[in-house]
Design an enzyme around this catalytic site. Structure first.
Site, PDB file in Angstrom:
ATOM      1  N   ARG A  93     -12.306 -43.326  47.279  1.00  0.00           N
ATOM      2  CA  ARG A  93     -11.463 -43.456  46.723  1.00  0.00           C
ATOM      3  C   ARG A  93     -11.883 -43.318  44.870  1.00  0.00           C
ATOM      4  NH1 ARG A  93     -10.410 -49.469  47.319  1.00  0.00           N
ATOM      5  NH2 ARG A  93      -9.005 -49.175  45.508  1.00  0.00           N
ATOM      6  N   LYS A 126     -13.738 -57.791  52.425  1.00  0.00           N
ATOM      7  CA  LYS A 126     -15.308 -58.290  52.231  1.00  0.00           C
ATOM      8  C   LYS A 126     -15.338 -59.764  51.957  1.00  0.00           C
ATOM      9  CE  LYS A 126     -15.420 -55.166  48.726  1.00  0.00           C
ATOM     10  NZ  LYS A 126     -15.481 -54.254  47.779  1.00  0.00           N
ATOM     11  N   HIS A 138     -14.515 -64.021  42.860  1.00  0.00           N
ATOM     12  CA  HIS A 138     -14.506 -62.621  42.427  1.00  0.00           C
ATOM     13  C   HIS A 138     -13.721 -61.948  41.355  1.00  0.00           C
ATOM     14  CE1 HIS A 138     -15.493 -58.588  44.299  1.00  0.00           C
ATOM     15  NE2 HIS A 138     -14.335 -58.148  43.915  1.00  0.00           N
ATOM     16  N   SER A 142      -9.656 -53.744  49.791  1.00  0.00           N
ATOM     17  CA  SER A 142     -10.900 -53.799  49.905  1.00  0.00           C
ATOM     18  C   SER A 142     -11.673 -55.124  49.029  1.00  0.00           C
ATOM     19  CB  SER A 142     -11.065 -52.779  48.640  1.00  0.00           C
ATOM     20  OG  SER A 142     -12.378 -52.587  48.198  1.00  0.00           O
ATOM     21  N   ASP A 191     -15.327 -50.306  53.986  1.00  0.00           N
ATOM     22  CA  ASP A 191     -15.183 -50.299  52.653  1.00  0.00           C
ATOM     23  C   ASP A 191     -16.033 -49.507  51.702  1.00  0.00           C
ATOM     24  OD1 ASP A 191     -13.509 -51.162  50.274  1.00  0.00           O
ATOM     25  OD2 ASP A 191     -15.419 -52.119  49.880  1.00  0.00           O
TER      26      ASP A 191
END
Ligand code: URA
Length: 446
Positions: free
Chosen positions: A180, A199, A94, A195, A173
């Site tokens: 946000r 996930k 990620h 966040s 989220d």
């Protein structure tokens, strides 16, 4: 009236008191955090109250116990995936987001071709950063919305799935990130780390590699901030027993030479065919090495590198991309011939105003310029033009001659071009003294 709105029903769990506590620098209890996140995910707390709380967290932070409770509450707001039907180690990568960051596209096939299963759940671009899902959707027919049974079946079949987050994975989220984004509260270490990690922990992985971007085009502009973000996320992974390695990589100038959607797919295909720009290769191979090491399929970084290089030179990684594109409904002809990808009708070049050395090629300005051209979205509901984008023709440290093209814009709409051009011009700076290109790898955390 819901309990969130009625303090009398449970004085210990009152949203206004929770906001006031955090606003005044206090510490929230795990019970308060679980309750407020759970009620928000269930739509029992309105956005205006959650915005106030998130702003208070943005300003005051969360301590380690609060952060652990926050992540856990987010994670428990939806499903946790189980890929135990796939025998291979399941490792995802990620990135915290950047400009020209197409690493996932060549990396997934390279790592999957080495025997590691890659259940890659990606996001869409927002603001100046691009998103893997938007890039993939430049491939005609490619489906990124897969339900969990199809995701599971495809992972078993191909060892690589490139898809978006399902509706039921961490729904807290989904709401919180949109909130946000609209309230100026994205750039917060506890909020970003919770966040991302909620996930990723819901994916049921055996390991995770994080590409934490540093610099002008990153959420975290300063190396110390990105290191803290990396350490925080690695710590969260550890608390769930999931090995996580973070590599801090540069995002002062765009990665690679293409910024957009179809053009980034084409550049990724070039990497899988054994070409591609040096900076993109360095980051892709480095993250791939970490993935193979975490998956236990290589003894050391050298062996991992050799295996990844062989996956490319043998054509196995390219064939893996073709297989995944076919499996997810895309047209494999464009992978064999990227000139079939969507393309913008017009081009415009920005040339060097004088001779010298390129000293700045600002990722933030160029990311915003690409968005203005239509390659990204300013608001979630905006649509994307897959064919527009920027080609970076010179990088920081390169000698340039007056009149030499530095950036080629691929555009479709004159008004959009007019908005993008001043940003492209502002992004570039030419000096008399040669500067060293910024280091690509700023460090690692594990
Ligand atoms: N990516 C995420 O998923 N969440 C953030 O907060 C920032 C980047």
């Amino acid at each position: 009236m819901s309990p969130a709105m009625n303090p009398a029903m449970n004085p210990a769990l009152n949203v206004i008191e929770i906001i006031q506590c955090k606003r005044d620098g206090g510490t929230l209890t795990p019970e308060q955090i679980r309750w407020v996140i759970g009620r928000y995910a269930a739509d029992d707390i309105p956005d205006y109250q959650m915005s106030a709380l998130v702003m208070a967290v943005f300003k005051e932070g969360l301590n380690a116990d609060e952060l652990a409770a926050w992540v856990d509450a987010m994670l428990r707001s939806g499903d946790v995936l189980d890929f135990s039907h796939v025998a291979a180690p399941k490792i995802d990568k990620h990135s915290t987001g950047g400009v020209g960051d197409k690493v996932s596209l060549p990396l997934g096939p390279m790592v999957a071709a080495c025997g590691v299963a890659v259940p890659m759940m990606s996001g869409r671009g927002l603001g100046h950063t691009g998103g893997t899902l938007d890039k993939l959707e430049a491939i005609p027919g490619f489906r990124t919305a897969l339900d969990p049974p199809e995701f599971r079946a495809l992972l078993a079949q191909t060892g690589l799935v490139l898809a978006g987050q399902s509706e039921t994975l961490v729904p807290a989220d989904r709401r919180l990130y949109a909130l946000r984004d609209a309230t100026g509260t994205v750039e917060s270490i506890p909020l970003i780390s919770s966040s991302i990690m909620s996930k990723k922990m819901a994916e049921g992985l055996d390991g995770l590699v994080l590409d934490v971007k540093v610099g002008r085009g990153a959420f975290m502009k300063r190396p110390e901030e990105s290191r803290t973000l990396a350490e925080t996320m690695v710590g969260i992974g550890r608390s769930y027993g999931t090995p996580v390695r973070a590599v801090l990589t540069d995002m002062n100038q765009p990665l690679g030479c293409e910024v957009g959607n179809a053009c980034e797919v084409a550049e990724s295909i070039e990497v899988l065919r054994g070409g591609g720009p040096a900076d993109l290769l360095e980051v892709t191979y480095r993250l791939g090495e970490e993935m193979l090491l975490l998956g236990g399929t290589a003894a050391d970084r050298r062996e991992a590198r050799t295996r990844l290089e062989r996956a490319v030179s043998s054509g196995a990684a390219f064939e893996k991309l073709v297989e995944v594109v076919e499996a997810q409904g895309g047209d494999p002809a464009v992978i064999h011939d990227p000139t079939l990808l969507p393309a913008a009708p017009h081009h415009h070049e920005v040339a060097a105003a004088r001779s010298g050395y390129l000293t700045r090629c600002d990722a933030l300005d160029l990311g915003v310029a690409a968005m203005r051209l239509g390659a990204g979205r300013e608001r979630k509901e905006d649509s994307i033009d897959p064919g527009v984008g920027l080609r970076i023709l010179a990088k920081v440290g390169d000698a340039v001659e007056a009149g030499q093209p530095l950036i080629r814009l691929a555009w479709a709409d004159r008004a959009r071009l007019d908005q993008a051009l001043p940003l492209v011009e502002r992004a570039l700076e030419i000096g008399e003294e040669r500067v060293a290109p910024p280091p690509l790898i700023h460090g690692e955390v594990s």
